[in-house]
Design an enzyme around this catalytic site. Sequence first.
Site, short mmCIF file in Angstrom:
data_model
loop_
_atom_site.label_atom_id
_atom_site.label_comp_id
_atom_site.label_asym_id
_atom_site.label_seq_id
_atom_site.Cartn_x
_atom_site.Cartn_y
_atom_site.Cartn_z
N PHE A 1 -78.00 -46.01 31.50
CA PHE A 1 -79.24 -46.07 30.72
C PHE A 1 -79.00 -45.37 29.38
CE2 PHE A 1 -83.16 -44.70 28.86
CZ PHE A 1 -83.93 -45.86 28.93
N LYS B 1 -84.14 -36.00 23.10
CA LYS B 1 -85.07 -35.34 24.03
C LYS B 1 -85.27 -33.84 23.74
CE LYS B 1 -85.20 -38.90 27.44
NZ LYS B 1 -84.17 -39.78 27.94
N ASP C 1 -73.19 -39.53 26.06
CA ASP C 1 -74.64 -39.60 25.88
C ASP C 1 -75.27 -38.47 26.70
OD1 ASP C 1 -77.34 -40.05 25.92
OD2 ASP C 1 -77.21 -42.20 26.31
C1 LIG Z 1 -83.93 -41.17 27.39
C2 LIG Z 1 -82.51 -41.55 27.19
C3 LIG Z 1 -82.11 -42.32 26.08
C4 LIG Z 1 -83.10 -42.94 25.10
O1 LIG Z 1 -83.88 -42.02 24.46
P1 LIG Z 1 -85.24 -42.52 23.75
O2 LIG Z 1 -85.69 -41.32 22.97
O3 LIG Z 1 -86.18 -42.89 24.84
O4 LIG Z 1 -84.89 -43.67 22.88
C5 LIG Z 1 -80.77 -42.56 25.90
N1 LIG Z 1 -79.85 -42.09 26.76
C6 LIG Z 1 -80.19 -41.36 27.85
C7 LIG Z 1 -79.13 -40.86 28.76
C8 LIG Z 1 -81.54 -41.08 28.11
O5 LIG Z 1 -81.88 -40.39 29.19
#
Ligand SMILES: *Cc1c(COP(=O)(O)O)cnc(C)c1O
Length: 425
Positions: free
Chosen positions: A146, A274, A233
């Site tokens: 994700f 985040k 990520d």
């Molecule tokens: C939440 C998330 C995203 C995307 O972030 P948004 O601010 O919702 O666009 C990307 N990678 C990971 C691992 C995430 O948990």
Amino acid sequence: MAVLEKLTSQQAIDLENKYGAHNYHPLPVVLSKGEGVYVWDVEGKKYYDFLSAYSAVNQGHCHPKIVGAMMEQAQTLTLTSRAFYNDKLGAYEKFASEFFGFDKLLPMNTGAEAVETALKICRKWAYEKKGIHENEAQIIVCENNFHGRTTTIISFSNDPVARKNFGPYTSGFIKIAYDNLKQLEEALEANKNVAGFLVEPIQGEAGVYVPSEDYLAKAKALCEKHNVLFIADEVQTGIARTGRLLATCGNCSCSDKNCSGTPNVKPDILILGKALSGGAYPVSGVLANDAIMEVIRPGNHGSTFGGNPVAAAVAIAALEVVRDEKLAENAFELGELFRAEMNEYIKTSNIVTLVRGKGLLNAIVINDHEESETAWNICVALKENGLLAKPTHGNIIRFAPPLVMNKEQLLECVGIIKNTLKEFE
Ligand SMILES: *Cc1c(COP(=O)(O)O)cnc(C)c1O
């Protein structure tokens, strides 16, 4: 009727249903206030937040230091665009670069934008530094990833709900199994045009899948051997969530004494979002060293709001809170306690088969098939009992409270979770 008069929960839900696009399926609770580890609904009922806005609110709701920084900056200067310099961005870039141990930061707003940014940097690096022929770069990704919701990112998702009828898709991605070094090595050896390997240190949305202990270090070594960028990520795992400043913790400046778990897995490109703002404001960013970041030149990439002075002030405050309140250490200790307590419960449980996670990013697996309603029903019951959590995929419930929680609160929450699960045994 005044537009913003006080609503009941049902009225607020009805409004969203009627006037909002139905791109989410929320738990039926309407929140109107938050403080630290708690949130309150519009009827005044208090809950423990065990989602933390998908780990954006690691520092706790409405942290006074973060809100203070935001209010002060909001009254001074909010947005200049990057057509002009502002007096906060450089200070923030220095602070964040030193904090995470990189040469440079490229500031964006949302996680998906930061992932897109990392992919663009990686491709450009491949053509200008590695010497891959134009338009032939490949980036290796993992199954069940994700990384966000943009067209390119869903192009390499394998979640049919996220993907179907959004094509045509962006090409240039090779998908391999997560936590599988053999497949990574084969993909790297079979393909001369690999530019990067994009990976989540723990797959959060997929259900908090923690890879083998040596996976990240060995994957990084394979990438180095093939001159391929290791792109982490850490939008969800980063910023103290997993008991260290970063789940890939390498040469960062954190004071965490528990940092010995995975030695020196320093990403070539680090993606954050985040909790970079503590949930106060959309702030994301990509960090890399000069040899990589220098491929980005004026006009190549940008964002009207990225690096605005409010974001900069908020992010500095949010990272200071993580450091000053030792949130990584707290997450490490409370995480051990949480899993120990849940493992004790599982011994005699028919409904929970497994607890897994790191730090305060954990999940329990419910003993039912993936399409069953059990996990959802447990979350509704948890809500009734004063604790908010959400299933990730089907039968998995993620538990990720704010990292400002104390031991007493955590044990109270464990009690709520155990008592609720008992209703389903
Ligand atoms: C939440 C998330 C995203 C995307 O972030 P948004 O601010 O919702 O666009 C990307 N990678 C990971 C691992 C995430 O948990």
